[in-house]
Design an enzyme around this catalytic site. Structure first.
Site, short mmCIF file in Angstrom:
data_model
loop_
_atom_site.label_atom_id
_atom_site.label_comp_id
_atom_site.label_asym_id
_atom_site.label_seq_id
_atom_site.Cartn_x
_atom_site.Cartn_y
_atom_site.Cartn_z
N GLY A 512 38.44 21.80 43.78
CA GLY A 512 36.97 22.04 44.09
C GLY A 512 37.22 21.18 45.68
O GLY A 512 37.08 22.22 46.72
N GLU A 709 39.54 15.33 36.41
CA GLU A 709 40.10 15.98 35.28
C GLU A 709 41.16 14.39 35.28
O GLU A 709 41.00 13.81 33.53
CB GLU A 709 40.95 16.48 35.39
CG GLU A 709 39.87 17.43 35.15
CD GLU A 709 40.03 18.93 35.35
OE1 GLU A 709 40.46 19.32 34.71
OE2 GLU A 709 40.74 19.83 36.58
#
Lengths: 743, 343
Positions: A512, A709
């Site tokens: 992102g 993540e």
């Protein structure tokens, strides 16, 4: 290059969230907070069987209930322009949108009741009292037909390796074979999937949380047969996504269909227990690791085979094997996947898909091998440090993993760790164990665009359809924009979270900020170029003739690069040109040549301390230290928060999270947050994330890798290894619950 | 959620009068409203007792016992300094349950009347004899890690989830009831019923009966110096007990005077272990004695499914709770109440 492109001082600052005050005061409006004039409430009825078909719904009873306006079933659901089962690319997942009476998994939507109140709609759904023609479901891993998938994860090869694993194992002094199992996990964002949909003819306005506005817009345009520009999706704030909001899910679309059916705006909020089926999950896995090593610890073979589950009707394969393709320098590597079909909702990307369960198996196996070799687990990892990507032999675009290992170990006190288990106790007699694991996640990029407008009052507007699901896009994109424009943060207005803005890419896959941030940066440079063109060709400007030297933007002014005393404010340039603004677009995307040349990954090292009650088996993680290198850190405060969140999920994967299925019915039996355990505050006493410096000239102009993540990877394995170190019991079946430690 | 009538009662008499077949009393609703939203229970009438004056007092009685009003909040009771000093295991049990938010809302009567957490009771698509007498029990042969190991029947293998009730059973609490038939009392130990062949009957309450108070006798205070509640759970907080134990000891010289032991998470009621208590009374404490007491407490236990580990775990927790109780009640309730990590 990237250093030179920095003009300002926002990037690197640990700013608090720009949207924080709105969130803590309740001013931030999430999708379910919207209530257009005339809005009705919709509630889904979902299947209680896992396989078969609906034979009867008591629509009359539901309709007779006061307040119920209509009941949407396959009989009357608005026709779609395209079948939701049509799969024209691997990332269009089949959706259950009341196209027929079939049931493919428990909790599949089978009807929607629309009513004046939420209560009436809820009762209407109960009154449908469905009857079924039920078949015996298969929900167990390996229970159904096992096959080799055509690809895994986000289109990665099913098999990849190098060298001869059999020869490597034969040549080894020490061999280890072990099988690890991880449990099914269901995304449980605090905010469930919600839509507030309003149609005006063939134009749709939709409030819904999504991690990818443009992908959602494209899918809806196809399903409803309208141009994408007729669809306006607003997604200013997400109460978490974790992958389950990456693609618009069936419940969200059913809300839109319901609005179409009744001709009024409709709100549909997925109930908590309905989150366990139609919006994706992480499938359970069974992973077999075969390792061979020389006496000095050098890996001669690394064989990682994964068996996982997908649905009977669609393909998503948890790509556990990816991690072994680039992490350790074994002489021979084999990574393979197999899948069995089950009557379950289609699994989907869940935070660190593939890498999270893959990492826990690989890091556990290395720990077991270290014991066999009588080596320190950190030393074993350093012995097999990959200087280049093992299979491809590509250099890494940057890799400060060695520094991560060292800084984390130093901070944690790893050097004092006894090699044997059950050696440490605290003052109260609790067993203490230390473990570690390597963290890694690819530094990917999607494609995105942004628009920057420099305005006559000296401020700027930066726009992109990026999404903030809590990670901090509202803040970091503004920081990137401010530095790109040479403006203070207060002079930059940011607009994100609306689908009619330029495509901001996906808030997912740890891409992102890299993608939208690169687009924002490029847009600011393009807008400045427009501004520069106005000035350098204008005799009245002090910048006249600076065409060769170029200009640099600082504090709201353009200055000659070779003579900063010659400068002019943005406002002055625009005023003299008689323009209200200049605007330009920019693109952010991975550069194909460098992506081919270099392997791009973020790395880290996680160290865990656990305490275990020696008699009762209860486990508590008492300390986690993670050291991560992920290129340029745009905002250390928010990046730490991302790492913390990932590490806590690692605790969850190792010790808590576990969807319990009744194999007879195929239903999840703990579909609520009281019994589907995730860590609470008391489970996470001490967290530390060290930001290890790393400069990456290749990933993108700003040198940004994703951080969303990686925190899960490494952590779960470190905890499992610490539990072994505390107790001497090696649990290979996750989550590690206390009954597995009672000896 | 079904449509229902709502009646706000101004007094106990009004509440009892307003009760009718298919009605339920509503206090804070921390359990009842969840069950209604999930369609697990569908009362036709809610009689709201939450505003009845005088049901929220903690009183010291002339005999030295303590009377806890039905509407006293769990948090209020646990944090009452005099109560926590006199009944430390009860306070510790309360603070180990649920979350701070729930404890701030949940009431005394609501806690003892909370329903089982058996997943098959909550899942309305499953057969459950509690929800629908005679329907069968889908828990049997299903997911049973948390189910009963004592007192279960072929009709129901659920457990009672309350922490609070465990020391209440151990310390001979009494439930005060007002009902259509007037006022009566039931010892907490026999207030909850084992499932037998009628698991739908969960307590000895008759229709319309309203719990107005729970009383702890003065004798329970004798255990205050050697009293613990210990709970094993699968996360450090906000989790139901896999197994738990409330223990109280008195000492006469180097011998145990009296012992009180009750177990939680093992049966459909808080499980008083009287045989174990008898074995401990007058004996010299030792690890061997505690182990024998634990065996006695689990006498007759058998797995109702995939839960044999709970029997072993329950033995271990009895031994640990006895050991901790012998060492003495901590001066303050630990920051992690009832936890092995609370020290």
């Amino acid at each position: 290059m990237s250093e030179r492109m920095r003009h300002g001082a926002s990037i690197g600052q640990p700013l608090t969230r720009r949207d924080g005050p709105a969130k803590v005061t309740g001013a931030a409006r999430y999708s379910a907070d919207f209530k257009p004039e005339g809005m009705l409430h919709a509630v889904m009825a979902v299947s209680t069987i896992a396989r078969g078909r609906v034979t009867h719904l008591d629509v009359a009873a539901a309709k007779a209930h006061p307040g119920v306006v209509d009941v949407m079933t396959p009989e009357n659901a608005p026709a779609l322009a395209k079948s939701p089962d049509e799969k024209d690319n691997p990332f269009t997942f089949r959706l259950d949108l009341l196209q027929n009476a079939g049931v493919r998994y428990a909790n599949q939507p089978i009807a929607v009741v629309i009513a004046e109140t939420l209560e009436a709609a809820t009762e209407g759904a109960a009154l449908l009292a469905p009857r079924y023609d039920a078949e015996v479901p298969e929900v167990e891993l390996g229970g159904g037909e096992i096959f080799t998938p055509s690809s895994v994860g986000a289109g990665s090869p099913t098999e990849e390796g190098a060298g001869d694993v059999a020869a490597g194992l034969a040549a080894a002094d020490t061999r280890l074979e072990a099988t690890y199992e991880t449990a099914a996990q269901y995304h449980n964002a605090l905010e469930p999937h919600t839509s507030v949909a309003a149609w005006d003819g063939d134009r749709l306005t939709l409030q819904t949380p999504t991690q990818a506005l443009w992908i959602a817009k494209g899918r809806l345009a196809e399903l409803f047969g309208i141009p994408p520009e007729n669809i306006r999706i607003v997604s200013h704030f997400l109460g978490g996504g974790f992958g389950s909001k990456g693609f618009i899910a069936a419940p969200q679309i059913l809300g839109i269909m319901a609005a179409k059916l009744v001709g009024r705006p409709v709100k549909l909020v997925t109930r908590r227990e309905q989150m366990f089926g139609p919006v994706g999950h992480r499938a359970s896995t069974r992973q077999t690791l075969k390792l061979g090593a020389k006496a000095d610890g050098g890996l001669t073979a690394l064989d990682h085979h994964t068996l996982t589950l997908t649905s009977r009707h669609d393909d998503f394969v948890e790509a556990c094997g990816l991690i072994a393709r680039h992490l350790y320098a074994a002489d021979a590597i084999a990574t393979t996947h197999a899948v069995s079909r089950a009557d379950i909702g289609t699994p989907l990307f869940m935070r660190a898909p593939g890498e999270a369960p893959g990492s826990v198996a690989v890091e556990s196996a290395l720990d077991e091998l270290a014991l066999e070799l009588d080596m320190d687990p950190l030393e074993l990892r350093l012995r097999n440090y990959a200087e280049v990507e093992p299979i491809t032999h590509r250099p890494f675009s940057s890799k400060a993993l060695r520094e991560c290992y060292a800084q984390g170990a130093e901070r944690f006190g790893w050097a004092k760790r006894p090699k044997q288990p059950r050696q440490m106790r605290d003052a109260h007699g609790l067993l203490v164990g230390w473990g570690m694991g390597t963290a890694t996640y690819p530094a990917g990029m999607m494609q995105g665009e942004a628009r920057a407008t420099i305005r006559a009052d000296g401020t700027a507007l930066v726009e992109t359809a990026a999404q903030d699901m809590g990670q901090g896009a509202w803040t970091v994109l503004a920081q990137i924009a401010a530095d790109g424009l040479g403006l203070g943060l207060d002079a930059v207005d940011l607009r994100i979270g609306e689908s009619d803005l330029p495509n901001g890419g996906l808030a997912g896959g740890s891409t992102g900020t890299a993608t939208a941030g690169s687009a924002v940066h490029a847009a600011t440079q393009a807008a400045l170029a427009e501004l520069e063109a106005l000035a350098v060709n204008d005799r009245a400007s002090p910048l006249y003739g600076a065409g060769n030297a170029g200009t640099v933007a600082q504090n709201g002014r353009l200055a000659r690069r070779d003579d900063p005393t010659r400068s002019e404010s943005f406002s002055e340039i625009l005023a003299r040109a008689d323009k209200a603004s200049v605007e330009a677009k920019g693109t952010g995307a991975g550069e194909p040549a460098s992506r081919k040349t270099y392997a791009m990954h973020a790395h880290g090292a996680v160290y865990a301390e656990v305490k275990v009650d020696p008699d009762l088996g209860q486990i508590r993680v008492t300390r986690l230290v993670g050291a991560f290198a992920a290129g340029r850190i745009v905002n250390p405060r928010l990046v730490r928060s991302q790492y913390y969140g990932g590490m806590i999920w690692g605790v969850s994967l190792a010790l808590h999270e576990h969807a319990v299925l009744d194999t007879r019915s195929g239903r999840v039996m703990n579909p609520n947050l009281a019994e589907y355990h995730v860590p609470v505050n008391a489970d996470v006493p001490s967290l530390e994330a060290i930001l290890v410096e790393e400069h990456d000239p290749h990933v993108n102009p700003l040198g940004i890798k994703g951080v969303g993540e990686i925190g899960i990877t490494g952590t779960a394995g470190a905890i499992a290894n610490a539990v072994w170190h505390a107790t001497g019991v090696r649990v290979r079946h996750f989550p590690i619950t206390l009954d597995k430690l009672l000896t | 959620m079904n449509r229902f009538d709502y009646i706000r009662a101004g007094s106990v008499a009004e509440a009892v009068a307003a009760h009718a077949a298919g009605a339920a009393y509503l206090a804070s609703g921390t359990n009842l409203l969840d069950l209604m939203k999930g369609d697990v229970t569908r009362p036709e009438r809610l009689v709201d007792i939450s505003r009845i004056f005088g049901l929220d007092a903690i009183e010291t009685l002339p005999d030295g016992g303590t009377r806890i009003g039905a509407l006293v909040r769990n948090a209020t009771l646990a944090h009452d300094p005099a109560f926590a000093k006199a009944y430390p295991a009860v306070a510790e049990a309360l603070l180990s349950g649920a979350s701070a938010q729930l404890r701030n809302a949940a009431t005394t009567a609501g806690n003892i009347l909370q329903r089982t957490r058996c997943q098959y009771f909550y899942d309305t698509a499953s057969a459950c004899n509690k929800r629908q007498p005679g329907a069968g029990c889908d828990a049997i042969g299903g997911v049973t890690r948390t189910h009963a190991v004592l007192g279960w029947s072929e009709h129901c293998i659920a457990t009672h989830p309350s922490d609070f009730c465990v020391p209440l059973a151990g310390f001979d609490a009494v439930v005060e009831i007002e009902g259509p038939a007037g006022r009566r009392e039931i010892p907490l130990e026999s207030f909850h019923r084992l499932p037998g062949d009628a698991p739908e009957r969960e307590t000895e309450l008759a229709p319309g009966d309203l719990v107005v108070a729970v009383r702890l006798p003065p004798e329970a205070k004798a255990f205050a110096a050697h009293s613990r509640y210990l709970k094993v759970r699968e996360r450090t907080s906000y989790a139901f007990a896999l197994v738990s134990a409330a223990v109280g000891l008195t000492f006469a010289g180097d011998r145990i005077g009296q012992a009180r032991i009750a177990l939680g998470g093992v049966a459909l009621k808080p499980w008083r272990a009287r045989a174990a208590e008898a074995l401990l009374a007058g004996a010299i404490p030792s690890p061997e004695l505690f182990a024998r007491a634990a065996d006695a407490a689990l006498q007759g236990a058998s797995p109702s499914g995939d839960n044999a580990a709970k029997i072993d775990l329950a033995r271990r927790i009895v031994v640990r709770a006895l050991t901790l109780a012998q060492a003495g009640t901590p001066a303050r309730i630990p920051a992690l109440p009832a936890s092995p990590f609370g020290a």
